[in-house]
Motif scaffolding. Sequence first.
Motif, PDB file in Angstrom:
ATOM      1  N   ARG A  89       0.828  -1.199   0.000  1.00 17.96           N
ATOM      2  CA  ARG A  89       0.000   0.000   0.000  1.00 17.96           C
ATOM      3  C   ARG A  89       0.869   1.258   0.000  1.00 17.96           C
ATOM      4  NH1 ARG A  89      -5.517  -0.332   1.750  1.00 17.96           N
ATOM      5  NH2 ARG A  89      -6.227  -2.505   1.583  1.00 17.96           N
ATOM      6  N   VAL A  90       1.967   1.218   0.711  1.00 19.30           N
ATOM      7  CA  VAL A  90       2.917   2.338   0.658  1.00 19.30           C
ATOM      8  C   VAL A  90       3.492   2.448  -0.755  1.00 19.30           C
ATOM      9  CG1 VAL A  90       5.159   3.163   1.470  1.00 19.30           C
ATOM     10  CG2 VAL A  90       3.489   2.276   3.108  1.00 19.30           C
ATOM     11  N   ASP A  91       3.830   1.308  -1.360  1.00 21.71           N
ATOM     12  CA  ASP A  91       4.328   1.312  -2.743  1.00 21.71           C
ATOM     13  C   ASP A  91       3.321   1.963  -3.688  1.00 21.71           C
ATOM     14  OD1 ASP A  91       6.589  -0.033  -1.943  1.00 21.71           O
ATOM     15  OD2 ASP A  91       5.866  -2.009  -2.541  1.00 21.71           O
ATOM     16  N   ALA A  92       2.051   1.635  -3.497  1.00 22.77           N
ATOM     17  CA  ALA A  92       1.010   2.119  -4.399  1.00 22.77           C
ATOM     18  C   ALA A  92       0.515   3.514  -4.058  1.00 22.77           C
ATOM     19  CB  ALA A  92      -0.174   1.146  -4.394  1.00 22.77           C
ATOM     20  N   GLY A  93       0.919   4.031  -2.913  1.00 22.01           N
ATOM     21  CA  GLY A  93       0.484   5.361  -2.516  1.00 22.01           C
ATOM     22  C   GLY A  93      -0.928   5.407  -1.968  1.00 22.01           C
ATOM     23  N   VAL A 305       6.038  -3.141 -25.813  1.00 25.78           N
ATOM     24  CA  VAL A 305       5.061  -3.707 -24.887  1.00 25.78           C
ATOM     25  C   VAL A 305       5.267  -3.050 -23.526  1.00 25.78           C
ATOM     26  CG1 VAL A 305       4.143  -5.807 -23.841  1.00 25.78           C
ATOM     27  CG2 VAL A 305       5.145  -5.897 -26.139  1.00 25.78           C
ATOM     28  N   LEU A 306       4.216  -2.444 -22.982  1.00 22.31           N
ATOM     29  CA  LEU A 306       4.283  -1.783 -21.682  1.00 22.31           C
ATOM     30  C   LEU A 306       3.489  -2.591 -20.665  1.00 22.31           C
ATOM     31  CD1 LEU A 306       3.683   1.954 -22.705  1.00 22.31           C
ATOM     32  CD2 LEU A 306       5.859   0.731 -22.501  1.00 22.31           C
ATOM     33  N   ALA A 307       4.063  -2.759 -19.483  1.00 21.33           N
ATOM     34  CA  ALA A 307       3.364  -3.497 -18.427  1.00 21.33           C
ATOM     35  C   ALA A 307       3.720  -2.903 -17.076  1.00 21.33           C
ATOM     36  CB  ALA A 307       3.753  -4.974 -18.457  1.00 21.33           C
ATOM     37  N   ASN A 308       2.702  -2.540 -16.309  1.00 23.91           N
ATOM     38  CA  ASN A 308       2.949  -2.123 -14.933  1.00 23.91           C
ATOM     39  C   ASN A 308       3.527  -3.291 -14.146  1.00 23.91           C
ATOM     40  OD1 ASN A 308       2.086   0.555 -15.080  1.00 23.91           O
ATOM     41  ND2 ASN A 308      -0.044   0.031 -14.601  1.00 23.91           N
ATOM     42  N   ALA A 309       4.419  -2.969 -13.235  1.00 25.51           N
ATOM     43  CA  ALA A 309       5.054  -4.028 -12.445  1.00 25.51           C
ATOM     44  C   ALA A 309       4.031  -4.839 -11.657  1.00 25.51           C
ATOM     45  CB  ALA A 309       6.077  -3.403 -11.493  1.00 25.51           C
ATOM     46  N   SER A 310       2.934  -4.205 -11.258  1.00 23.50           N
ATOM     47  CA  SER A 310       1.933  -4.885 -10.422  1.00 23.50           C
ATOM     48  C   SER A 310       0.685  -5.297 -11.195  1.00 23.50           C
ATOM     49  CB  SER A 310       1.526  -3.969  -9.268  1.00 23.50           C
ATOM     50  OG  SER A 310       1.004  -2.737  -9.758  1.00 23.50           O
ATOM     51  N   ASP A 311       0.726  -5.302 -12.515  1.00 26.93           N
ATOM     52  CA  ASP A 311      -0.461  -5.610 -13.314  1.00 26.93           C
ATOM     53  C   ASP A 311      -0.717  -7.120 -13.341  1.00 26.93           C
ATOM     54  OD1 ASP A 311      -2.532  -5.819 -15.085  1.00 26.93           O
ATOM     55  OD2 ASP A 311      -1.601  -4.650 -16.677  1.00 26.93           O
ATOM     56  N   VAL A 334       6.773  -0.523 -16.457  1.00 29.06           N
ATOM     57  CA  VAL A 334       6.488   0.876 -16.153  1.00 29.06           C
ATOM     58  C   VAL A 334       5.686   0.939 -14.859  1.00 29.06           C
ATOM     59  CG1 VAL A 334       6.571   1.601 -18.568  1.00 29.06           C
ATOM     60  CG2 VAL A 334       4.404   0.796 -17.592  1.00 29.06           C
ATOM     61  N   GLY A 335       5.246   2.145 -14.508  1.00 29.32           N
ATOM     62  CA  GLY A 335       4.426   2.312 -13.324  1.00 29.32           C
ATOM     63  C   GLY A 335       5.245   2.361 -12.051  1.00 29.32           C
ATOM     64  N   ARG A 336       4.558   2.276 -10.941  1.00 25.93           N
ATOM     65  CA  ARG A 336       5.202   2.366  -9.637  1.00 25.93           C
ATOM     66  C   ARG A 336       6.025   1.115  -9.343  1.00 25.93           C
ATOM     67  NH1 ARG A 336       2.932   5.934  -5.686  1.00 25.93           N
ATOM     68  NH2 ARG A 336       1.322   7.303  -6.566  1.00 25.93           N
ATOM     69  N   ALA A 337       7.179   1.330  -8.775  1.00 26.30           N
ATOM     70  CA  ALA A 337       7.999   0.205  -8.323  1.00 26.30           C
ATOM     71  C   ALA A 337       7.338  -0.404  -7.089  1.00 26.30           C
ATOM     72  CB  ALA A 337       9.406   0.681  -7.988  1.00 26.30           C
ATOM     73  N   VAL A 338       7.085  -1.685  -7.136  1.00 25.09           N
ATOM     74  CA  VAL A 338       6.369  -2.351  -6.038  1.00 25.09           C
ATOM     75  C   VAL A 338       7.113  -3.607  -5.625  1.00 25.09           C
ATOM     76  CG1 VAL A 338       4.108  -1.480  -6.743  1.00 25.09           C
ATOM     77  CG2 VAL A 338       4.950  -3.639  -7.667  1.00 25.09           C
ATOM     78  N   HIS A 339       6.902  -3.992  -4.374  1.00 25.34           N
ATOM     79  CA  HIS A 339       7.412  -5.275  -3.913  1.00 25.34           C
ATOM     80  C   HIS A 339       6.591  -6.389  -4.553  1.00 25.34           C
ATOM     81  CE1 HIS A 339       9.103  -2.622  -0.833  1.00 25.34           C
ATOM     82  NE2 HIS A 339       9.947  -3.601  -0.543  1.00 25.34           N
ATOM     83  N   ARG A 340       7.272  -7.432  -4.970  1.00 23.01           N
ATOM     84  CA  ARG A 340       6.582  -8.529  -5.643  1.00 23.01           C
ATOM     85  C   ARG A 340       6.675  -9.785  -4.789  1.00 23.01           C
ATOM     86  NH1 ARG A 340       8.110  -8.847 -11.901  1.00 23.01           N
ATOM     87  NH2 ARG A 340       6.349 -10.287 -11.764  1.00 23.01           N
ATOM     88  N   PRO A 341       5.549 -10.473  -4.600  1.00 25.89           N
ATOM     89  CA  PRO A 341       5.570 -11.704  -3.805  1.00 25.89           C
ATOM     90  C   PRO A 341       6.252 -12.828  -4.564  1.00 25.89           C
ATOM     91  CG  PRO A 341       3.408 -11.384  -4.789  1.00 25.89           C
ATOM     92  CD  PRO A 341       4.203 -10.159  -5.114  1.00 25.89           C
ATOM     93  N   PRO A 342       6.827 -13.776  -3.862  1.00 28.96           N
ATOM     94  CA  PRO A 342       7.414 -14.942  -4.533  1.00 28.96           C
ATOM     95  C   PRO A 342       6.342 -15.777  -5.205  1.00 28.96           C
ATOM     96  CG  PRO A 342       7.388 -15.261  -2.154  1.00 28.96           C
ATOM     97  CD  PRO A 342       6.966 -13.850  -2.390  1.00 28.96           C
ATOM     98  N   TRP A 343       6.746 -16.501  -6.242  1.00 26.10           N
ATOM     99  CA  TRP A 343       5.797 -17.324  -6.978  1.00 26.10           C
ATOM    100  C   TRP A 343       5.752 -18.735  -6.414  1.00 26.10           C
ATOM    101  CZ3 TRP A 343       6.450 -21.863  -9.771  1.00 26.10           C
ATOM    102  CH2 TRP A 343       5.334 -22.280 -10.532  1.00 26.10           C
ATOM    103  N   GLY A 362      -6.639   1.143  -8.366  1.00 26.79           N
ATOM    104  CA  GLY A 362      -5.563   1.989  -7.870  1.00 26.79           C
ATOM    105  C   GLY A 362      -5.272   3.182  -8.760  1.00 26.79           C
ATOM    106  N   PRO A 363      -4.305   3.996  -8.378  1.00 31.83           N
ATOM    107  CA  PRO A 363      -3.919   5.152  -9.194  1.00 31.83           C
ATOM    108  C   PRO A 363      -3.129   4.726 -10.425  1.00 31.83           C
ATOM    109  CG  PRO A 363      -2.486   4.949  -7.280  1.00 31.83           C
ATOM    110  CD  PRO A 363      -3.549   3.907  -7.122  1.00 31.83           C
ATOM    111  N   ASP A 364      -2.860   5.703 -11.328  1.00 30.03           N
ATOM    112  CA  ASP A 364      -2.040   5.416 -12.504  1.00 30.03           C
ATOM    113  C   ASP A 364      -0.739   4.739 -12.086  1.00 30.03           C
ATOM    114  OD1 ASP A 364      -3.920   6.596 -14.036  1.00 30.03           O
ATOM    115  OD2 ASP A 364      -2.748   8.343 -14.612  1.00 30.03           O
ATOM    116  N   GLY A 365      -0.350   3.749 -12.867  1.00 33.99           N
ATOM    117  CA  GLY A 365       0.915   3.076 -12.585  1.00 33.99           C
ATOM    118  C   GLY A 365       0.803   1.884 -11.670  1.00 33.99           C
ATOM    119  N   THR A 366      -0.426   1.558 -11.251  1.00 34.29           N
ATOM    120  CA  THR A 366      -0.621   0.372 -10.415  1.00 34.29           C
ATOM    121  C   THR A 366      -1.672  -0.524 -11.063  1.00 34.29           C
ATOM    122  OG1 THR A 366      -2.365   1.400  -9.073  1.00 34.29           O
ATOM    123  CG2 THR A 366      -0.099   1.648  -8.304  1.00 34.29           C
TER     124      THR A 366
END
Length: 378
Positions: A89-93, A305-311, A334-343, A362-366
């Motif tokens: 949530r902090v990552d996404a603002g 090809v554009l893809a948000n990190a959290s899409d 692109v978009g906000r840098a976010v923590h990614r969970p392990p797969w 969420g906002p743009d970039g998420t």
Amino acid sequence: MSITPPSARISIGATIGSAIALWPASLPRGPVPAILLTTACVLVATTVARLSGTARPGSRVFGWSAAAMFAVVLVAGAVMDVLWQNIIRVDAGTTTIGAGYGAGLVAAGAAGMAAVTWFPRRTAIAALAALTVTGLFASPAASAAATQSDRASDTEVAARALTDRWLHADGLHKGAVVIAVPTGSGWVDPEATTALRARLHGDVAFLSLPYASTASWRVFVTDREAAGNSAIAVLRRVLAARDTLPPTASRPKVYLYGQSLGALGADRARAWAEAHHPGAVTGTVLVGVPADTVDPHGGAGARIVLANASDPVTRWSLASLWRPPSRPDETRTVGRAVHRPPWLPVVSFVQTSVDLLASLDGPDGTGHHYGPEQGVLP
């Protein structure tokens, strides 16, 4: 009157269900979907465990010990989920959550296990009723089915009318034309058209041909070829009109753009152009492409090809049940840098499926929400 402890089999099933439900998500999740997911996973896992064999009477100590293991995993998972949710949530603002969120998850998991352990018949009836009601509301209304030839004919007529309007508006003398393939509902992101217009200094015409009137996910399931067919129909006519100009004349550059299901259609049109009119398309921009739906290597044409990190849309596919998701070679994150969970197999598929429900919140970039970064061209 003493309460009979749940069988060890049911406790193990509930533990597995809670672990799946509380595995880290990639997007902020509200309390209602989180509680529903926890309840559903525990209900399903404990039901499967209950039906997997006839439970033999065991010692009360062993039964309660297994139940205690479930309680520890459930509480620890809820605490970790709250911490993880606040990180992303902090990552996404967005705003953070409190302890009440975790308490709701614990209550949901405990209620799911108790329902199957002590009220199995009532739980089964309630679940069947809920599924029936959900199916009635989710099923599309009956409509007359059109044949494939009818749809193709309608698409060609619409493509001709669209390109005729472009020609009457002196589109052949613009510097560029962008064929913007819409989503299933006919929507084209205004953030993209504004950014592309600025990038091309306003000397551009946009052509967009709707091919459905329902949500993208419905079209994706029932007729995903419609997006490509409509894009190809428009592109074919645009290229034919452009070729009427003498080779020495200034011809408009042709670009393809699509977001989500529209990206799938734009890439189909790109592949068609490479096969029938090599070099005729200057560039293709694909945004938020559904996973495993386009050529991962892009062929010979210029493609971005554009893809948000959290899409989650760019990561969800049935193949992600057993292997980590992948994206096309030309993908720019692109978009906000976010923590990614392990797969994890199966578990991550479940979490990504739930993330789809909130991918536009969420906002743009998420998530699946893109912004002015779409104004990039090859």
